[in-house]
Design a protein around this motif. Sequence first.
Motif, short mmCIF file in Angstrom:
data_model
loop_
_atom_site.label_atom_id
_atom_site.label_comp_id
_atom_site.label_asym_id
_atom_site.label_seq_id
_atom_site.Cartn_x
_atom_site.Cartn_y
_atom_site.Cartn_z
N ASN A 243 0.81 -1.22 0.00
CA ASN A 243 0.00 0.00 0.00
C ASN A 243 0.85 1.27 0.00
OD1 ASN A 243 0.98 -0.26 2.65
ND2 ASN A 243 -0.82 0.73 3.53
N ASP A 275 4.65 5.04 9.80
CA ASP A 275 3.35 4.62 9.29
C ASP A 275 2.34 4.71 10.44
OD1 ASP A 275 1.13 3.42 8.18
OD2 ASP A 275 2.22 1.71 7.34
N LYS A 277 -0.63 3.75 10.63
CA LYS A 277 -1.77 2.88 10.30
C LYS A 277 -2.64 2.55 11.50
CE LYS A 277 1.26 -1.19 10.58
NZ LYS A 277 1.83 -2.32 9.81
N HIS A 280 -5.82 4.59 11.60
CA HIS A 280 -6.78 4.58 10.49
C HIS A 280 -8.20 4.35 11.00
CE1 HIS A 280 -8.37 3.90 6.46
NE2 HIS A 280 -8.91 2.77 6.89
N THR A 298 -4.28 9.39 7.74
CA THR A 298 -3.39 8.35 8.24
C THR A 298 -2.21 8.19 7.30
OG1 THR A 298 -5.41 7.25 9.03
CG2 THR A 298 -3.34 6.03 9.21
N ILE A 300 1.75 7.87 5.61
CA ILE A 300 2.97 7.05 5.62
C ILE A 300 4.08 7.93 5.06
CG2 ILE A 300 4.04 4.89 4.90
CD1 ILE A 300 1.24 3.86 4.14
N GLN A 321 -3.66 5.67 3.67
CA GLN A 321 -3.14 4.31 3.62
C GLN A 321 -3.22 3.69 2.23
OE1 GLN A 321 -1.84 2.12 6.45
NE2 GLN A 321 -1.34 4.29 6.79
N HIS A 322 -3.85 4.37 1.29
CA HIS A 322 -4.05 3.75 -0.03
C HIS A 322 -3.85 4.76 -1.15
CE1 HIS A 322 -5.64 0.10 1.81
NE2 HIS A 322 -6.37 0.87 2.58
#
Length: 687
Positions: A243, A275, A277, A280, A298, A300, A321-322
Amino acid sequence: MSHIENKGINPLPLSVGEIYDHNTDNQFGTGYGHTELAIYPFPKIYHRATLKEQQLRDEELAAAKADNWYNYDLIPGAVVHGNVAADQVNNNRLWTLRGSKDNRQAFAKEDQFGRDDSDPGDSGVDIYESLFYYFDRNWELWASNTEALNNINRLLSVVTENLTDGGGPFFFRVNPLDPVLTLAPATKAKSVDTLDYYPPLPARYPKQPFDSEFRDDDVIGWTQVAHSSPFTRIKPFTKHQANFKVNNDIFRRTADFKNDDINQAMAEGRTFIVDYKEYHQFNIRPPAENSAGGRFYTPIALFAVPRKGGALKLIAIQSTQHTPANQTERAAWKESNQQDPERPLSDIMTPTDDYWSWQMAKSLFMSMYAMSSVVDHLSMHVYIAPIAISFYRNISTQHPLRALLEPHLMELITNNHAGIFSDSGTQDPNTYGRTDQGLLTGMMDKVSGWTGKTFLDAVVERSSFYHFVDQSTPLDRSGPNAFSAIADFPLYDDDNLFPIIKKWAGNYLAEYYRSDDDVRADHELQLFAAETANEGRVNGFPAAINSISELVDMAARVIYWMSVNHALEATLGCSKLAPISYWSDRVPRNDEVKSEEDWLNINPPINVGLGVFCVSRFFVDLPYDWYRSLGRFPDGHFMHDQRIYRHLKRFQQELFIADTQIQKKNLSRRWGYGMKRPATLTCSPWN
């Protein structure tokens, strides 16, 4: 950190943990005021006490167990004190001088730093001082604000309602943030200067060393290794993530890596990742209705050290995250800008992208950094609170651990109650458990994209991360380690305190324990350990203690948790670097051209930014170095046993040397770092 006496006047008595104490010299603040109690009895372990002493201890602890208990129901996932009005809690809410003034003058030898923090003129926090200085510098913002008079009327209405609704002058449903939110203009800044909330008082309000260079990308790398809480998120990046699709094209856009290779850098231990995560699940929740656009995302981020060495460099930021899974999804996202609430999309941004879009990406990343550091701080409060409950229940006044550890528990239970779990700043146990209205949790839906409930859930979730040993054993950087490529990692490199604390605890306890048999026979100690581990559910706490070395280790780690692991650096004050929330529902993109105005607009409104700056003083303000710091004890604290003073003097001397070494090291750094200085580590979680 502030370093000189602060004698400002606070308009409202909104302190955490001191509002209800009527014996203080001054009630308008947190971190100051004091009380007096009788001298401690001479310490003895139970089986060396007389029968009469044993009887008195048994009676004392029976009453303490009836007055202090664990509650598992109020806050799911947390163990909290079931009776915040207990005598033991109230007697340990303030800096507590022992014995009479004459006794202290004749026999006390606690002060090795030339400080008198029992002086009623010393105050820890004047949270509204900045508001008036900001008004003086930016009065035209008020002059152009047609709502100014209405705001004053609104504030008076809030205060009046507070006084007439359930409690009188010491029951404050008005949050410390409310006066600033009400009185300051709720408009966006028109220049970076209006995002500077520091008053022109550099001694009391020192800016971060990087403040004037906050746009420099290296600042972001520095804040990961000179972290604002003791629990940095940076980790070695040794394996590509599905990701987070970074490659050589992205890696080489940063000047120091134009001829480098990302896979080789990974193999050589030169790449690192942050990160967020874990947040999230909280960031995708609906924001507070009145957040006016404040959000958390969120992100990175990739960092790396150049082949030739040097500072940690920021390589790339992905805001969520994406990224889009394919060109079709990318086109749909960029044409409509619609986001899946459960899976928001973003681009990977680099320093070579549009300048202001890149600045916006950094702000988004640092907003999560700031909130994560606050969550760290308060979740640590939640994690260690059961230690205090067990201590009050099982360690009698005559026990050797009482004088050693009690100052390090000061205000812990009170501040947890008022700041996180209660709907007021009072000691009223009937308010305990109104979980989204604490002085701090109650702020969140006013200043961020989180509600108070979301914030509390994140705090409790994070509290399950800690381990009593793992997080109180600093990383040994003297040999090869996961961060060897980073030449200067102040968070770890400046932390040489555990051996000093352990030596002090060992010297102190050696006066009372002759052998391991004494430890095993000490039923008060054994009950304290068992209850803390089992009823208190403090992860990693030893359920039994079988030797003097284990006892010393446990005591040293309690001190470490209450002081070193309670530290919080004042990065929040630099709101133009690390704002609370990203004030937009549109994340930065790598195909847009933005302006400084766009960047200003993703910062919080002035009243929110100024309010956060003011209230953040609760976390980080000290009037001067060595103010109730690690190594400081109240006057008269050890005069019941004069043998302790030689150990105390050695302990304080070693802390002073450690502090001097950090200050000397900071002279050779591009930016200094003060969080691990003993002089500015508070002795307990009183702030």
